[in-house]
Enzyme design. Structure first.
Site, PDB file in Angstrom:
ATOM      1  CG  HIS A  89      -1.931  -0.775   1.205  1.00 50.28           C
ATOM      2  ND1 HIS A  89      -3.609  -0.640   1.460  1.00 50.28           N
ATOM      3  CD2 HIS A  89      -2.254  -2.373  -0.405  1.00 50.28           C
ATOM      4  CE1 HIS A  89      -4.146  -1.543   1.568  1.00 50.28           C
ATOM      5  NE2 HIS A  89      -3.348  -2.383   1.006  1.00 50.28           N
ATOM      6  CE  LYS A 133       4.338   2.974  13.787  1.00 48.63           C
ATOM      7  NZ  LYS A 133       4.133   2.770  11.872  1.00 48.63           N
ATOM      8  N   PRO A 161      -3.677   0.191  18.819  1.00 48.15           N
ATOM      9  CG  PRO A 161      -6.011  -0.635  18.238  1.00 48.15           C
ATOM     10  CD  PRO A 161      -4.717  -0.312  19.581  1.00 48.15           C
ATOM     11  CE1 TYR A 170      -1.153   3.423   9.470  1.00 52.66           C
ATOM     12  CE2 TYR A 170      -0.236   3.618   7.873  1.00 52.66           C
ATOM     13  CZ  TYR A 170      -1.534   3.086   8.297  1.00 52.66           C
ATOM     14  OH  TYR A 170      -1.751   1.882   8.057  1.00 52.66           O
ATOM     15  CE1 TYR A 217      -5.190   3.910   9.111  1.00 49.30           C
ATOM     16  CE2 TYR A 217      -5.666   4.020  11.455  1.00 49.30           C
ATOM     17  CZ  TYR A 217      -5.229   3.296   9.628  1.00 49.30           C
ATOM     18  OH  TYR A 217      -4.215   2.398  10.241  1.00 49.30           O
TER      19      TYR A 217
HETATM   20  C1  PHB Z   1      -6.061  -4.333  10.472  1.00 45.49           C
HETATM   21  O1  PHB Z   1      -6.183  -4.213   9.648  1.00 45.49           O
HETATM   22  O2  PHB Z   1      -6.755  -4.865  11.710  1.00 45.49           O
HETATM   23  C2  PHB Z   1      -5.430  -2.892  11.391  1.00 45.49           C
HETATM   24  C3  PHB Z   1      -4.902  -2.157   9.848  1.00 45.49           C
HETATM   25  C4  PHB Z   1      -4.387  -0.434  10.667  1.00 45.49           C
HETATM   26  C5  PHB Z   1      -4.873  -0.552  11.596  1.00 45.49           C
HETATM   27  C6  PHB Z   1      -4.999  -1.470  12.878  1.00 45.49           C
HETATM   28  C7  PHB Z   1      -5.067  -2.499  12.465  1.00 45.49           C
HETATM   29  O3  PHB Z   1      -4.124   0.854  13.024  1.00 45.49           O
END
Ligand code: PHB
Ligand code: APR
Length: 393
Positions: free
Chosen positions: A75, A300, A296, A388, A204
């Site tokens: 990505h 990280k 989460p 990130y 997000y």
């Molecule tokens: C996930 O795909 O489980 C996931 C992706 C990004 C995050 C947290 C969890 O920031």
């Protein structure tokens, strides 16, 4: 009592313990993993799914990236939805070509377990009453029981890779350890479903109704999350309620593109920031969730476990191959420097994107202004992107 002997005793077979085992094996250093759960339980745990480039590189070095190369999805950007508008963060162009890879932690764990099986490496699953001894002396050892038999494992070092609830951190005398903690007043309700993802990139979402995240595992499997009160129970969240709430936090285009379906996993996880200092106590090293937890939001957790293991494996290799204790002596300081930066980033993302009940209208406006600044400024976007994709080791 059966007596065993190895160079490194690894407690816990999550990603941290398994990856350390694989890197030590490649360097010709003997080790044994002791895990309290069954192999099936370990392989089935559903967790997050974003790998930094440095984590991908480490899995390559460990020789366990065949499936990752085939099924991992690179990505180059993420989307942030705020005030009903989506903003793309072009990770790659902001970080001179870096990217992240979508590949589930469950898959990383399975790949490592298969490599372990293929190399016929020793793991004691379903070990009971695991205890660590004498790690501040010359000759540490581990005791445990399995199938009614008692074992004593003598070793040079103990790697505490046994997660947040493990025995290793708990065995350190109180006056030698300091912990730092922040508990958030909400959790994430996660749903896994065999439906195509709503978008090619992760979204997000910051909304009046709270945070949401649209993620994925593959082109046909999606992972979605909602911020919920930490007191909620999964039973209160039917699939229908989940999808309706997710739609209420998304923009119109995403709502139209959202494909819903039966959930194949649903759970609520609390959010916490937590750090232990130091991360080494004589011949005991803490690594991964045993030493630190991040919320989460910045993806990280697994990546920090991987960077601890990068430092720990090189320290142990340096010790056995070059008789140098430099890496061992520097382990805690090096890890903690990177850990605290990731803690800061995860806390910041959490703070910025979630709704806090205690926040005043003023707080809310300031937060909105901060988010607008980040998204409108090249400097702001660069800060977000470089954290990130992962800071260098
Ligand atoms: C996930 O795909 O489980 C996931 C992706 C990004 C995050 C947290 C969890 O920031
Ligand atoms: N004895 C032996 N094993 C133990 C003990 C014990 N007393 N206590 C816990 N364990 C095992 C757990 O059953 C688990 O398999 O240690 C393992 C720890 O694994 P994880 O919790 O996955 O931790 P870690 O390997 O550090 O991985 C970090 O996992 O939780 C996510 O966000 C986190 O992605 C990050 C990653």
């Amino acid at each position: 009592m059966e007596n065993l002997k190895t160079q490194v005793a690894i407690i816990g077979s999550g990603p941290a313990g398994l990856l350390l085992g694989q890197l030590l094996y490649k360097a010709g250093i003997s080790h044994i993993i002791i895990e309290q759960r069954s192999a099936d339980y370990v392989a089935a745990r559903i967790r997050a799914g974003i790998l930094e480039q440095v984590s991908v590189d480490l899995l390559h070095k460990a020789g366990v990236d065949e499936n990752l190369k085939q099924f991992g999805i690179p990505h180059e950007g993420i989307e942030i939805l705020t005030n009903g508008l989506k903003h793309r963060v072009d990770l790659s162009s902001l970080t001179q070509g870096k990217q992240v890879t979508v590949y589930g932690q469950t898959e990383v764990t399975k790949d490592l377990m298969h490599a372990r099986e293929a190399a016929d490496l020793c793991t004691y699953y379903e070990a009971q009453n695991v205890q660590i001894h004498d790690f501040e002396k010359q000759q540490p050892y581990v005791t445990f029981q399995k199938d009614g038999q008692s074992f004593r494992l003598a070793c040079d070092f103990i790697a505490g890779c046994d997660g947040y609830h493990g025995v290793c951190r708990a065995s350190v005398p109180q006056d030698k350890i300091k912990t730092f903690e922040k508990v958030y007043p909400f959790g994430w309700l996660g749903v896994l479903a065999d439906v195509p993802p709503v978008s090619d990139e992760l979204i997000y979402v910051q909304s009046e109704r709270g945070f949401a995240l649209c993620s994925m595992r593959s082109k046909t499997r999606s992972r979605y999350y909602l911020q919920v009160p930490v007191t909620d129970h999964v039973e209160e969240w039917s699939d229908e309620r989940f999808w309706n709430e997710l739609k209420s936090r998304l923009d119109e285009e995403s709502c139209n593109n959202l494909v819903t379906g039966a959930s194949i996993e649903k759970s609520i996880a609390p959010l916490r920031s937590f750090v232990t200092e130091p991360m080494r106590f004589g011949k005991l090293f803490l690594a991964g969730d045993a030493a630190h937890i991040v919320p989460p939001t910045g993806a990280k957790g697994l990546n920090l476990a991987a960077s601890d293991i990068a430092y720990l494996s090189s320290a142990l290799i340096e010790f056995y191959q070059r008789n140098s204790t430099q890496g061992i002596d520097e382990y805690s300081e090096k890890c903690l420097k990177r850990v605290w930066k990731a803690e800061r980033f995860s806390w910041w993302m959490t703070h910025l994107l979630h709704r806090f009940e205690t926040e005043t209208e003023f707080d809310h406006k300031i937060k909105q202004a901060e988010l607008n600044y980040i998204l409108d400024s090249n400097a702001g976007l660069t800060t977000l992107a470089e954290n990130y994709v992962g800071l260098p080791y």
